[in-house]
Design a protein around this motif. Sequence first.
Motif, PDB file in Angstrom:
ATOM      1  N   ILE A  75      40.685  34.539  33.680  1.00  0.00           N
ATOM      2  CA  ILE A  75      39.376  35.608  33.826  1.00  0.00           C
ATOM      3  C   ILE A  75      40.006  36.881  33.789  1.00  0.00           C
ATOM      4  N   ALA A  95      38.642  39.742  31.916  1.00  0.00           N
ATOM      5  CA  ALA A  95      37.213  40.166  32.458  1.00  0.00           C
ATOM      6  C   ALA A  95      36.961  40.724  33.764  1.00  0.00           C
ATOM      7  N   ARG A  96      37.934  40.678  34.471  1.00  0.00           N
ATOM      8  CA  ARG A  96      38.077  41.256  35.719  1.00  0.00           C
ATOM      9  C   ARG A  96      38.414  42.691  35.751  1.00  0.00           C
ATOM     10  N   CYS A 102      33.521  42.628  35.410  1.00  0.00           N
ATOM     11  CA  CYS A 102      32.746  41.881  34.936  1.00  0.00           C
ATOM     12  C   CYS A 102      32.150  41.044  36.148  1.00  0.00           C
ATOM     13  N   GLU A 103      30.997  40.848  36.292  1.00  0.00           N
ATOM     14  CA  GLU A 103      30.377  40.209  37.646  1.00  0.00           C
ATOM     15  C   GLU A 103      30.919  38.662  37.303  1.00  0.00           C
ATOM     16  N   LEU A 104      31.549  38.183  38.753  1.00  0.00           N
ATOM     17  CA  LEU A 104      31.940  36.653  38.698  1.00  0.00           C
ATOM     18  C   LEU A 104      31.058  35.831  39.477  1.00  0.00           C
ATOM     19  N   THR A 105      31.286  34.619  39.456  1.00  0.00           N
ATOM     20  CA  THR A 105      30.545  33.653  40.303  1.00  0.00           C
ATOM     21  C   THR A 105      31.568  32.454  40.437  1.00  0.00           C
ATOM     22  N   ASN A 149      36.601  30.680  39.436  1.00  0.00           N
ATOM     23  CA  ASN A 149      35.693  32.054  39.460  1.00  0.00           C
ATOM     24  C   ASN A 149      35.628  32.213  37.899  1.00  0.00           C
ATOM     25  N   ILE A 150      34.391  32.429  37.518  1.00  0.00           N
ATOM     26  CA  ILE A 150      34.142  32.835  36.030  1.00  0.00           C
ATOM     27  C   ILE A 150      32.937  33.908  35.765  1.00  0.00           C
ATOM     28  N   PRO A 151      33.243  34.690  34.717  1.00  0.00           N
ATOM     29  CA  PRO A 151      32.234  35.553  34.524  1.00  0.00           C
ATOM     30  C   PRO A 151      30.956  35.220  34.202  1.00  0.00           C
ATOM     31  N   THR A 180      28.532  39.248  28.948  1.00  0.00           N
ATOM     32  CA  THR A 180      28.815  39.372  30.569  1.00  0.00           C
ATOM     33  C   THR A 180      28.084  40.532  31.055  1.00  0.00           C
ATOM     34  N   THR A 232      34.992  30.574  30.045  1.00  0.00           N
ATOM     35  CA  THR A 232      33.407  30.533  30.892  1.00  0.00           C
ATOM     36  C   THR A 232      33.269  29.322  31.641  1.00  0.00           C
TER      37      THR A 232
END
Length: 375
Positions: A259, A262-263, A267-270, A278-280, A288, A300
């Motif tokens: 990720i 994306a970081r 991009c918001e992660l969870t 952790n994934i966007p 995203t 993902t």
Amino acid sequence: MLEKEIVIIGAGPAGLSASIEASRAGAKVLIVDSNIKPGGQLFKQIHKFFGSSAHKSGTRGINIGKDLVSQAEENGVEIWLRSTVIGLFPGNKVGIERGGDNEKKELITIKAGKIIIATGASENAVRFKGWTKPGVMGAGAAQTMVNVNYVRPGNKVVMVGSGNVGLIVSYQLMQAGCEVAALVEAAPKIGGYAVHAAKIRRAGVPIYVKHTITEVRGKDRVEEVIISEVNEKFEPIHGTEKSIKADVVAIGAGLKPSIELARLLNCELTFNPVFGGNIPIHNKDMETSNEGVYIAGDVTGVEEANTALEEGRIAGISAANKLGYIDDDTANINKEEIWKRLKGLRLGPFGERRLAAKKQILDEYETRIGKTICK
Ligand SMILES: Cc1cc2nc3c(=O)[nH]c(=O)nc-3n(C[C@H](O)[C@H](O)[C@H](O)COP(=O)(O)OP(=O)(O)OC[C@H]3O[C@@H](n4cnc5c(N)ncnc54)[C@H](O)[C@@H]3O)c2cc1C
């Protein structure tokens, strides 16, 4: 500055299928990949795939990869190999280092209309005494050595982890002429499919469940591997140590989504343990929290090539739709069909957990970002 309508990062099944959908619709697509060949993990996978016939079960991963690459090329997709995306910047700017090991390297920045991140996943490490000695590697690295570079990592291997990766790579190492001295699994039972485990057993590989690796000994590299039984808290039980002569330890202890890019774009992660970390967060368009930035495949959440292919298709359709190459109705109908197929792929005990996890991520996108793009 160079400009491209869609830049896709990663030429694995997710990136290639995204490129095929978007280019078929008329978009100009560039795929960028660090590797020397396109296909991502598929080019290591000489085994026949499992799953349904609609998803090419019984076909070798390597052949699925070749087919995708020709479809992408037929549709005019530009593929840059030996090219690593080293930065993503506001305004959809993509920073690329282009050029292989012995080539002159160029730094190129491209302004992209839409970005699709399909960077896959990376292997988890396991720490134990001596884990940095030469000869200790990821199972995926061992697979790359034998199936892509035609080099044996050593002669005698201890495989750690009995998921499908550990099982399949053990078999492929044997096909390449290595001996697999043992397969070690901390859980009480084998994690991967019984069909893969049966092949290993038939070849006479001892499988130690409820065991872990505790130490690697050797002067300059792996020479001896110590394994121990574990208790229900997965702690090694003193006095149960066994010594195995080996020169390679391959670790197949799971994967985590890659990720990093994306970081870089915030991009918001969870955090989702079912999908490997952790994934966007993303919506049903695979978009995203950053508008115009899409994701697909293992980034993902770690799953399989089939789900990566289908998610890539959605990302490709969504990006082409936003650029005006596909009308909304057609895009929505096509995406809904793909979501149905994805539901079909997420069946069975493993699949249902993934289906629930995916729903949680989509819901989280709704709550945190509050936009429904594909109804
Ligand atoms: C041993 C093994 C066996 C498997 N067997 C099966 C099976 O039988 N059936 C099945 O369905 N699935 C199987 N899978 C899973 C499947 O291979 C993956 O789920 C799938 O490849 C994920 O696709 P992807 O496109 O998301 O990522 P990948 O295939 O990993 O592709 C990601 C690509 O992104 C590129 N990349 C990453 N970062 C950058 C960057 N910064 N710049 C440029 N390029 C970058 C990488 O070089 C790579 O080519 C197996 C996996 C393994 C390891």
